[in-house]
Design an enzyme around this catalytic site. Structure first.
Site, PDB file in Angstrom:
ATOM      1  N   CYS A 116       5.499  16.049  -8.523  1.00  0.00           N
ATOM      2  CA  CYS A 116       5.691  17.269  -7.720  1.00  0.00           C
ATOM      3  C   CYS A 116       6.763  18.183  -8.300  1.00  0.00           C
ATOM      4  O   CYS A 116       6.837  19.357  -7.949  1.00  0.00           O
ATOM      5  CB  CYS A 116       6.070  16.895  -6.287  1.00  0.00           C
ATOM      6  SG  CYS A 116       4.821  15.875  -5.521  1.00  0.00           S
ATOM      7  N   HIS A 272       8.331  23.418  -3.044  1.00  0.00           N
ATOM      8  CA  HIS A 272       7.155  22.558  -3.224  1.00  0.00           C
ATOM      9  C   HIS A 272       6.484  22.378  -1.864  1.00  0.00           C
ATOM     10  O   HIS A 272       7.144  22.396  -0.825  1.00  0.00           O
ATOM     11  CB  HIS A 272       7.621  21.222  -3.798  1.00  0.00           C
ATOM     12  CG  HIS A 272       6.562  20.172  -3.788  1.00  0.00           C
ATOM     13  ND1 HIS A 272       5.328  20.365  -4.360  1.00  0.00           N
ATOM     14  CD2 HIS A 272       6.550  18.908  -3.270  1.00  0.00           C
ATOM     15  CE1 HIS A 272       4.605  19.272  -4.191  1.00  0.00           C
ATOM     16  NE2 HIS A 272       5.314  18.385  -3.530  1.00  0.00           N
ATOM     17  N   ASN A 302      -1.065  19.461  -0.362  1.00  0.00           N
ATOM     18  CA  ASN A 302      -0.125  19.251  -1.467  1.00  0.00           C
ATOM     19  C   ASN A 302      -0.911  19.143  -2.775  1.00  0.00           C
ATOM     20  O   ASN A 302      -1.594  18.155  -3.014  1.00  0.00           O
ATOM     21  CB  ASN A 302       0.667  17.966  -1.179  1.00  0.00           C
ATOM     22  CG  ASN A 302       1.698  17.650  -2.244  1.00  0.00           C
ATOM     23  OD1 ASN A 302       1.735  18.281  -3.306  1.00  0.00           O
ATOM     24  ND2 ASN A 302       2.537  16.665  -1.980  1.00  0.00           N
TER      25      ASN A 302
HETATM   26  O1  UT7 Z   1       4.910  15.512  -2.670  1.00  0.00           O
HETATM   27  C1  UT7 Z   1       5.608  14.322  -2.796  1.00  0.00           C
HETATM   28  C2  UT7 Z   1       6.558  14.158  -1.726  1.00  0.00           C
HETATM   29  N1  UT7 Z   1       5.888  13.775  -0.506  1.00  0.00           N
HETATM   30  C3  UT7 Z   1       6.461  14.018   0.629  1.00  0.00           C
HETATM   31  O2  UT7 Z   1       7.512  14.615   0.632  1.00  0.00           O
HETATM   32  C4  UT7 Z   1       5.838  13.497   1.904  1.00  0.00           C
HETATM   33  C5  UT7 Z   1       6.931  12.999   2.820  1.00  0.00           C
HETATM   34  N2  UT7 Z   1       6.481  12.363   4.039  1.00  0.00           N
HETATM   35  C6  UT7 Z   1       5.788  12.986   5.005  1.00  0.00           C
HETATM   36  O3  UT7 Z   1       5.412  14.131   4.852  1.00  0.00           O
HETATM   37  C7  UT7 Z   1       5.550  12.278   6.307  1.00  0.00           C
HETATM   38  O4  UT7 Z   1       6.313  11.092   6.334  1.00  0.00           O
HETATM   39  C8  UT7 Z   1       4.056  11.941   6.587  1.00  0.00           C
HETATM   40  C9  UT7 Z   1       3.283  13.194   6.864  1.00  0.00           C
HETATM   41  C10 UT7 Z   1       3.464  11.205   5.395  1.00  0.00           C
HETATM   42  C11 UT7 Z   1       3.924  11.041   7.811  1.00  0.00           C
HETATM   43  O5  UT7 Z   1       4.510  11.676   8.932  1.00  0.00           O
HETATM   44  P1  UT7 Z   1       5.554  10.870   9.852  1.00  0.00           P
HETATM   45  O6  UT7 Z   1       5.934  11.773  10.931  1.00  0.00           O
HETATM   46  O7  UT7 Z   1       6.656  10.385   8.933  1.00  0.00           O
HETATM   47  O8  UT7 Z   1       4.685   9.696  10.412  1.00  0.00           O
HETATM   48  P2  UT7 Z   1       4.835   8.112  10.210  1.00  0.00           P
HETATM   49  O9  UT7 Z   1       4.498   7.745   8.807  1.00  0.00           O
HETATM   50  O10 UT7 Z   1       6.141   7.686  10.736  1.00  0.00           O
HETATM   51  O11 UT7 Z   1       3.686   7.594  11.157  1.00  0.00           O
HETATM   52  C12 UT7 Z   1       3.697   7.830  12.564  1.00  0.00           C
HETATM   53  C13 UT7 Z   1       2.429   7.270  13.153  1.00  0.00           C
HETATM   54  C14 UT7 Z   1       2.126   5.856  12.720  1.00  0.00           C
HETATM   55  O12 UT7 Z   1       1.579   5.168  13.829  1.00  0.00           O
HETATM   56  P3  UT7 Z   1       2.493   4.188  14.738  1.00  0.00           P
HETATM   57  O13 UT7 Z   1       3.005   3.157  13.784  1.00  0.00           O
HETATM   58  O14 UT7 Z   1       3.570   5.060  15.287  1.00  0.00           O
HETATM   59  O15 UT7 Z   1       1.520   3.701  15.748  1.00  0.00           O
HETATM   60  C15 UT7 Z   1       1.073   6.032  11.663  1.00  0.00           C
HETATM   61  O16 UT7 Z   1       0.232   4.912  11.542  1.00  0.00           O
HETATM   62  O17 UT7 Z   1       1.307   8.059  12.751  1.00  0.00           O
HETATM   63  C16 UT7 Z   1       0.288   7.204  12.192  1.00  0.00           C
HETATM   64  N3  UT7 Z   1      -0.424   7.935  11.163  1.00  0.00           N
HETATM   65  C17 UT7 Z   1      -1.482   8.741  11.415  1.00  0.00           C
HETATM   66  N4  UT7 Z   1      -2.117   9.040  12.566  1.00  0.00           N
HETATM   67  C18 UT7 Z   1      -3.154   9.889  12.494  1.00  0.00           C
HETATM   68  C19 UT7 Z   1      -0.165   7.984   9.828  1.00  0.00           C
HETATM   69  N5  UT7 Z   1      -1.046   8.800   9.225  1.00  0.00           N
HETATM   70  C20 UT7 Z   1      -1.869   9.279  10.199  1.00  0.00           C
HETATM   71  C21 UT7 Z   1      -2.964  10.147  10.180  1.00  0.00           C
HETATM   72  N6  UT7 Z   1      -3.575  10.442  11.347  1.00  0.00           N
HETATM   73  N7  UT7 Z   1      -3.417  10.748   9.048  1.00  0.00           N
END
Ligand code: UT7
Length: 345
Positions: A116, A272, A302
């Site tokens: 990235c 980014h 992304n």
């Molecule tokens: O470009 C390279 C750099 N990349 C980044 O900077 C990305 C950085 N990270 C992020 O953008 C975020 O962490 C994500 C978008 C990947 C995830 O968002 P989050 O608010 O951190 O969610 P989380 O991973 O803590 O997950 C929350 C919940 C989980 O369920 P439980 O454990 O709370 O029941 C996940 O299983 O959301 C669930 N979940 C989803 N639900 C519906 C994870 N992905 C999805 C999905 N749809 N696609």
């Protein structure tokens, strides 16, 4: 006196696949929802290739558009720098594959593997080389084809919903400085690349990665890898999120400070595009108002190496980026790597 050179951005162009994949389309492939994706990331849709195009083809199409836009003959290009984490082959890199497809002279061609952060790293490299005066027309390309290697099932939903395919190309020109002509600085109005700052922390290597295939895997690739789906991208999202905000802020403020300006002097922040919440947090803490930040993650997701030049290209065509503007780009990604550029447009 030896002739001095500065590097200027000669033009930016982009290419996106036609096929639009909305969040509702993803709801049919995995357990997810438009509401979750928009709320957590800002993304509404992305482009996923539905043709035979490989990463190099996306890059080639972006370069062709650039050459047409800036009216540059391909024989005048003297270096090609290609950023990608999704190369056509394990080796060689897409730089030389694109050199052939573009029918360029036998100029240098190389890949930048900083994911990235490919744009800040590519621009830093091009800027350094352009200043020597040896290279006059350097083309930087960011190209990604993510869609074939995303786990489009519920198992991979945390990553699959984030990424899109696309490419963007930038021309970096070496311009001779006249006798009494100043280099671009954050204080004057001379156009060109002012400064770049790069960083990395390999402690993050396993946190955002494709674990296999690779020479670290016994047999390079094996059945275990295939069964576990370890050839799909892996990301510990929350950890990456926190590091992204911290490093993007740290890196931006160091670059501004060493150029004796504040965030309020910036005309356009181009971050980014990994998550709209990351960019909002960065802009908010830098006290940069929303109308001075350019985002398009909502439409493209992304696109990794392509995000920043894709934003620059769109911002310019929408009239949000004009000659004389002071632009700050900043990126964070796998490695971990990060970087920022200060440019007078
Ligand atoms: O470009 C390279 C750099 N990349 C980044 O900077 C990305 C950085 N990270 C992020 O953008 C975020 O962490 C994500 C978008 C990947 C995830 O968002 P989050 O608010 O951190 O969610 P989380 O991973 O803590 O997950 C929350 C919940 C989980 O369920 P439980 O454990 O709370 O029941 C996940 O299983 O959301 C669930 N979940 C989803 N639900 C519906 C994870 N992905 C999805 C999905 N749809 N696609």
């Amino acid at each position: 006196m030896t002739q001095q050179f500065k590097s200027v951005i000669g033009g930016v162009a982009h290419h996106l696949p036609d096929n639009v994949v909305t969040n509702s389309d993803l709801e049919k492939m995995m357990e997810t929802s438009d509401a979750w994706i928009q709320e957590r990331t800002g993304i509404r849709e992305r482009r996923w290739v539905d043709t035979e195009d490989k990463t190099s083809d996306l890059g080639v199409k972006a370069v062709e558009k650039l050459l047409q836009k800036v009216e540059l003959n391909r024989n005048e290009i003297d270096l090609l720098i290609a950023g990608t984490l999704s190369p056509d082959l394990y080796f060689p890199g897409i730089g030389s594959i694109m050199q052939k497809k573009l029918n360029l002279p036998n100029v240098g061609a190389m890949d930048i593997r900083t994911q990235c952060s490919a744009f800040p790293y590519s621009l830093a490299t091009a800027d350094g080389l352009a200043r020597t005066g040896v290279y006059r027309n350097i083309v930087i390309v960011g190209a990604e084809l993510h869609s074939p290697v995303l786990d489009k099932t519920t198992r991979g939903r945390d990553v699959a919903v984030l990424f899109g395919d696309g490419a963007a190309a930038t021309l970096v020109k070496a311009v001779p400085l006249g006798d009494n002509e100043s280099r671009p600085t954050a204080q004057n109005t001379v156009s060109g690349v002012i400064d770049t700052l790069l960083g990395s922390d390999g402690n993050g290597a396993g946190i955002l990665t494709i674990k296999s295939p690779g020479l670290a895997t016994p047999g390079f690739v094996n059945h275990d890898v295939v069964e576990k789906g370890e050839y799909f991208p892996y990301m510990e999202g929350r950890t990456v999120f926190k590091h992204a905000v911290t490093r993007m802020l740290e890196c931006s403020s160091s670059l501004l400070k060493r150029n004796n300006i504040t965030a309020q002097d910036i005309d356009l922040l181009v971050p980014h595009q990994a998550n709209l919440r990351i960019n909002d947090a960065v802009a908010d803490r830098m006290k940069i108002p929303a109308d001075k930040v350019f985002n398009n993650i909502q439409k493209y997701g992304n696109t990794t190496a392509a995000t920043i030049p894709l934003c620059l290209s769109e911002a310019e065509s929408e009239g949000k980026l004009k000659k004389g503007d002071l632009v700050l780009t900043v990126a964070f990604g796998a490695g971990f790597t990060w970087g920022a550029n200060l440019i007078r447009w």
